[in-house]
Design a protein around this motif. Structure first.
Motif, PDB file in Angstrom:
ATOM      1  N   VAL A  69       8.548  42.434  23.354  1.00 44.48           N
ATOM      2  CA  VAL A  69       9.233  43.672  23.713  1.00 44.48           C
ATOM      3  C   VAL A  69       9.091  44.726  22.617  1.00 44.48           C
ATOM      4  O   VAL A  69       9.205  45.934  22.875  1.00 44.48           O
ATOM      5  CB  VAL A  69      10.724  43.387  24.006  1.00 44.48           C
ATOM      6  N   ASN A  70       8.797  44.294  21.397  1.00 40.30           N
ATOM      7  CA  ASN A  70       8.643  45.225  20.270  1.00 40.30           C
ATOM      8  C   ASN A  70       7.275  45.904  20.227  1.00 40.30           C
ATOM      9  O   ASN A  70       7.078  46.829  19.431  1.00 40.30           O
ATOM     10  CB  ASN A  70       8.892  44.505  18.948  1.00 40.30           C
ATOM     11  N   LEU A  71       6.337  45.443  21.078  1.00 42.92           N
ATOM     12  CA  LEU A  71       4.986  46.010  21.117  1.00 42.92           C
ATOM     13  C   LEU A  71       4.445  46.207  19.697  1.00 42.92           C
ATOM     14  O   LEU A  71       4.201  47.338  19.259  1.00 42.92           O
ATOM     15  CB  LEU A  71       4.988  47.346  21.868  1.00 42.92           C
ATOM     16  N   PRO A  72       4.257  45.118  18.967  1.00 42.03           N
ATOM     17  CA  PRO A  72       3.939  45.208  17.538  1.00 42.03           C
ATOM     18  C   PRO A  72       2.569  45.794  17.197  1.00 42.03           C
ATOM     19  O   PRO A  72       2.368  46.278  16.088  1.00 42.03           O
ATOM     20  CB  PRO A  72       4.038  43.752  17.068  1.00 42.03           C
ATOM     21  N   THR A  73       1.620  45.758  18.135  1.00 41.32           N
ATOM     22  CA  THR A  73       0.284  46.286  17.850  1.00 41.32           C
ATOM     23  C   THR A  73       0.021  47.550  18.654  1.00 41.32           C
ATOM     24  O   THR A  73       0.610  47.767  19.722  1.00 41.32           O
ATOM     25  CB  THR A  73      -0.803  45.247  18.191  1.00 41.32           C
ATOM     26  N   THR A  74      -0.873  48.378  18.140  1.00 42.16           N
ATOM     27  CA  THR A  74      -1.212  49.624  18.851  1.00 42.16           C
ATOM     28  C   THR A  74      -1.875  49.314  20.191  1.00 42.16           C
ATOM     29  O   THR A  74      -1.676  50.053  21.163  1.00 42.16           O
ATOM     30  CB  THR A  74      -2.149  50.496  17.991  1.00 42.16           C
ATOM     31  N   LEU A 121      -1.902  58.623  19.357  1.00 43.53           N
ATOM     32  CA  LEU A 121      -1.943  57.950  18.057  1.00 43.53           C
ATOM     33  C   LEU A 121      -2.188  56.449  18.213  1.00 43.53           C
ATOM     34  O   LEU A 121      -2.885  55.841  17.403  1.00 43.53           O
ATOM     35  CB  LEU A 121      -0.646  58.202  17.289  1.00 43.53           C
ATOM     36  N   ALA A 122      -1.611  55.848  19.270  1.00 42.29           N
ATOM     37  CA  ALA A 122      -1.846  54.416  19.525  1.00 42.29           C
ATOM     38  C   ALA A 122      -3.316  54.168  19.858  1.00 42.29           C
ATOM     39  O   ALA A 122      -3.908  53.177  19.403  1.00 42.29           O
ATOM     40  CB  ALA A 122      -0.950  53.938  20.664  1.00 42.29           C
ATOM     41  N   PHE A 126      -3.039  54.169  15.308  1.00 44.92           N
ATOM     42  CA  PHE A 126      -2.014  54.520  14.329  1.00 44.92           C
ATOM     43  C   PHE A 126      -0.649  54.282  14.971  1.00 44.92           C
ATOM     44  O   PHE A 126      -0.328  54.856  16.007  1.00 44.92           O
ATOM     45  CB  PHE A 126      -2.144  55.980  13.891  1.00 44.92           C
ATOM     46  N   LYS A 127       0.132  53.430  14.340  1.00 43.68           N
ATOM     47  CA  LYS A 127       1.417  53.016  14.887  1.00 43.68           C
ATOM     48  C   LYS A 127       2.546  53.844  14.282  1.00 43.68           C
ATOM     49  O   LYS A 127       2.636  53.995  13.067  1.00 43.68           O
ATOM     50  CB  LYS A 127       1.634  51.529  14.562  1.00 43.68           C
ATOM     51  N   ILE A 128       3.392  54.412  15.159  1.00 41.38           N
ATOM     52  CA  ILE A 128       4.575  55.128  14.686  1.00 41.38           C
ATOM     53  C   ILE A 128       5.804  54.576  15.405  1.00 41.38           C
ATOM     54  O   ILE A 128       5.689  53.841  16.391  1.00 41.38           O
ATOM     55  CB  ILE A 128       4.472  56.651  14.915  1.00 41.38           C
ATOM     56  N   GLU A 181       5.663  55.688   8.977  1.00 39.24           N
ATOM     57  CA  GLU A 181       5.692  55.540  10.440  1.00 39.24           C
ATOM     58  C   GLU A 181       7.018  56.027  11.010  1.00 39.24           C
ATOM     59  O   GLU A 181       7.065  56.634  12.088  1.00 39.24           O
ATOM     60  CB  GLU A 181       5.450  54.074  10.817  1.00 39.24           C
ATOM     61  N   LEU A 182       8.105  55.767  10.279  1.00 45.41           N
ATOM     62  CA  LEU A 182       9.425  56.232  10.720  1.00 45.41           C
ATOM     63  C   LEU A 182       9.518  57.751  10.636  1.00 45.41           C
ATOM     64  O   LEU A 182       9.993  58.408  11.578  1.00 45.41           O
ATOM     65  CB  LEU A 182      10.519  55.591   9.859  1.00 45.41           C
TER      66      LEU A 182
END
Length: 201
Positions: A69-74, A121-122, A126-128, A181-182
């Protein structure tokens, strides 16, 4: 404390923020609207922005397109973000036509622009922080509502600032994001809302 910080990420999940912003608007707007219409709008927004994405997530997980649920990868983020763009577009077109509720119409246009930026960005790997995008968008909308109606809602603004800080702390504690990222996520949430203020203030 650890459990508290983790719970913040779930309590203020990005899925809940459009409904939170909409509920806040209806609670503070001096414009008269029948209770039935408000309830209908909020129900429809909740159905499309919370229930539908959850069902789509479960479908994607069944199809092994996402794993958490956290979708950790782009890579995992691309399809859910694209689907969310479609959902937000449906809200704009079907629930919040421009000639009825311009303020909420612009709020959701801002959400759509922020989501598109996050999607791009994904794709660029690039993960934000989607959590901070949502928090920044709601915070700026609350500030805009205060200016638009010339009402003193400093308490609500401060509360949202505290919530945004807690969300950032939670994401750092969970090691889901780094500071950059934050910060980028927060500004991607804020900037479209600032731009759209010109159309409804």
């Amino acid at each position: 404390m650890s459990d508290f910080l983790k719970s913040i990420s779930y309590i203020f999940h990005p899925l809940f923020m459009p409904l939170l912003g909409s509920t806040f608007f209806f609670s503070k707007s001096p414009r008269y609207l029948p209770v039935e219409i408000i309830e209908e709008k909020l129900f429809s927004i909740g159905l499309l922005t919370i229930i539908l994405p959850i069902l789509l997530y479960l479908l994607l997980k069944t199809l092994k397109k996402v794993h958490s649920v956290n979708l950790p990868t782009t890579k995992e983020r691309i399809l859910p973000l694209a689907l969310n763009c479609v959902i937000i577009f449906l809200v704009i077109e079907r629930i919040l036509p421009k000639n009825e509720l311009l303020e909420l119409y612009c709020f959701f246009i801002g959400i759509l622009l922020s989501t598109l930026a996050c999607l791009i960005l994904a794709i660029l790997q690039f993960k934000i922080s989607i959590h901070m995008i949502a928090a920044g968008g709601v915070l700026m909308f609350i500030i805009g509502t205060s200016i638009h109606y010339q009402i003193n809602i400093n308490g609500s603004i401060m509360l949202m600032c505290v919530i945004s800080g807690l969300i950032a702390t939670s994401r750092l504690h969970m090691r889901a994001h780094n500071n950059i990222e934050l910060l980028i996520g927060f500004f991607i949430g804020i900037i479209p809302q600032i731009i759209l203020l010109n159309y409804w203030l």
